[in-house]
Design an enzyme around this catalytic site. Structure first.
Site, PDB file in Angstrom:
ATOM      1  N   SER A 209      32.111  45.079  58.125  1.00  0.00           N
ATOM      2  CA  SER A 209      30.935  45.928  58.312  1.00  0.00           C
ATOM      3  C   SER A 209      31.263  47.423  58.287  1.00  0.00           C
ATOM      4  CB  SER A 209      30.253  45.572  59.633  1.00  0.00           C
ATOM      5  OG  SER A 209      31.164  45.742  60.705  1.00  0.00           O
ATOM      6  N   THR A 210      32.522  47.775  57.988  1.00  0.00           N
ATOM      7  CA  THR A 210      32.902  49.191  57.925  1.00  0.00           C
ATOM      8  C   THR A 210      33.430  49.537  56.535  1.00  0.00           C
ATOM      9  OG1 THR A 210      35.212  48.862  58.571  1.00  0.00           O
ATOM     10  CG2 THR A 210      33.596  49.084  60.363  1.00  0.00           C
TER      11      THR A 210
ATOM     12  N   VAL B   7      41.755  40.744  51.099  1.00  0.00           N
ATOM     13  CA  VAL B   7      40.978  41.759  51.803  1.00  0.00           C
ATOM     14  C   VAL B   7      39.520  41.313  51.728  1.00  0.00           C
ATOM     15  CG1 VAL B   7      40.423  44.208  51.996  1.00  0.00           C
ATOM     16  CG2 VAL B   7      42.634  43.514  51.044  1.00  0.00           C
TER      17      VAL B   7
ATOM     18  N   GLU C 123      50.359  47.317  53.223  1.00  0.00           N
ATOM     19  CA  GLU C 123      51.821  47.448  53.182  1.00  0.00           C
ATOM     20  C   GLU C 123      52.443  46.844  51.927  1.00  0.00           C
ATOM     21  OE1 GLU C 123      50.245  48.266  56.910  1.00  0.00           O
ATOM     22  OE2 GLU C 123      50.140  46.259  56.032  1.00  0.00           O
TER      23      GLU C 123
ATOM     24  N   ARG D 226      38.845  31.334  45.641  1.00  0.00           N
ATOM     25  CA  ARG D 226      39.864  31.909  44.757  1.00  0.00           C
ATOM     26  C   ARG D 226      41.292  31.560  45.182  1.00  0.00           C
ATOM     27  NH1 ARG D 226      35.324  34.435  44.717  1.00  0.00           N
ATOM     28  NH2 ARG D 226      34.559  35.664  42.961  1.00  0.00           N
TER      29      ARG D 226
ATOM     30  N   HIS E 161      36.351  50.472  55.854  1.00  0.00           N
ATOM     31  CA  HIS E 161      37.787  50.192  55.818  1.00  0.00           C
ATOM     32  C   HIS E 161      38.156  49.376  54.577  1.00  0.00           C
ATOM     33  CE1 HIS E 161      41.765  49.458  57.529  1.00  0.00           C
ATOM     34  NE2 HIS E 161      41.603  48.179  57.236  1.00  0.00           N
TER      35      HIS E 161
ATOM     36  N   ALA F 277      47.634  43.863  53.649  1.00  0.00           N
ATOM     37  CA  ALA F 277      47.587  44.243  52.239  1.00  0.00           C
ATOM     38  C   ALA F 277      48.027  45.687  52.012  1.00  0.00           C
ATOM     39  CB  ALA F 277      46.179  44.028  51.690  1.00  0.00           C
TER      40      ALA F 277
END
Length: 155
Positions: free
Chosen positions: A85-86, A81, A58, A127, A88, A56
């Protein structure tokens, strides 16, 4: 009072689609939904170009290059996306959404945001064509509508 509205007549419309390969089990469904809708609305296959990017993050660069090429009336951006757990997830979501919005503003080309940002795989699946519809299909309709809206405003 003059009201402008776009319709779903897809005559002489060229569409660029940027798809993230990461989470392809989701993004391929988004792409299928977009392509199905474009074809159903009579966008010719030769008037659709699909560019696959690694992830995503890019998407905005290739969407920008497509928009600046002036070969496409609208760009559809598709990705998924999924929160981990981070932190990011937050960085990627923020930068992708900013980049896509900026591309549209900088070029005047409608750039549709079909990047799912979900808390779980289950939400992404919903979705991408199950309970919550298909975001790719929705973006395809939105792209056609935006192209026609802009054309109706070009007096």
């Amino acid at each position: 009072m003059h009201t402008f509205e776009g319709d779903l007549v897809a005559e002489n419309i060229t569409i660029g689609i940027v798809v993230a390969r990461f989470n392809e089990f989701i993004t391929s469904k988004l792409l299928a939904g977009a392509l199905d809708t474009l074809k159903r609305e009579n966008v010719r296959e030769q008037d659709i170009a699909v560019a696959w990017v690694p992830g995503a993050f890019e998407i905005p660069l290739i969407a920008s290059r497509m928009a600046k090429s002036k070969r496409y009336d609208a760009i559809i951006c598709l990705g998924a996306v999924i929160r981990g757990s981070t932190s990011h997830y937050d960085y990627v979501c923020n930068e992708v959404s900013k980049g896509i919005a900026q591309t549209s503003l900088d070029t005047g080309v409608p750039v549709l945001f079909g990047v799912l940002t979900t808390d779980s795989i289950e939400q992404a699946i919903e979705r991408a064509g199950t309970k919550a519809g298909n975001k790719g299909s929705e973006c395809a309709q939105g792209a056609i509508e935006m192209v026609n809206l802009i054309r109706s405003m070009d007096l």
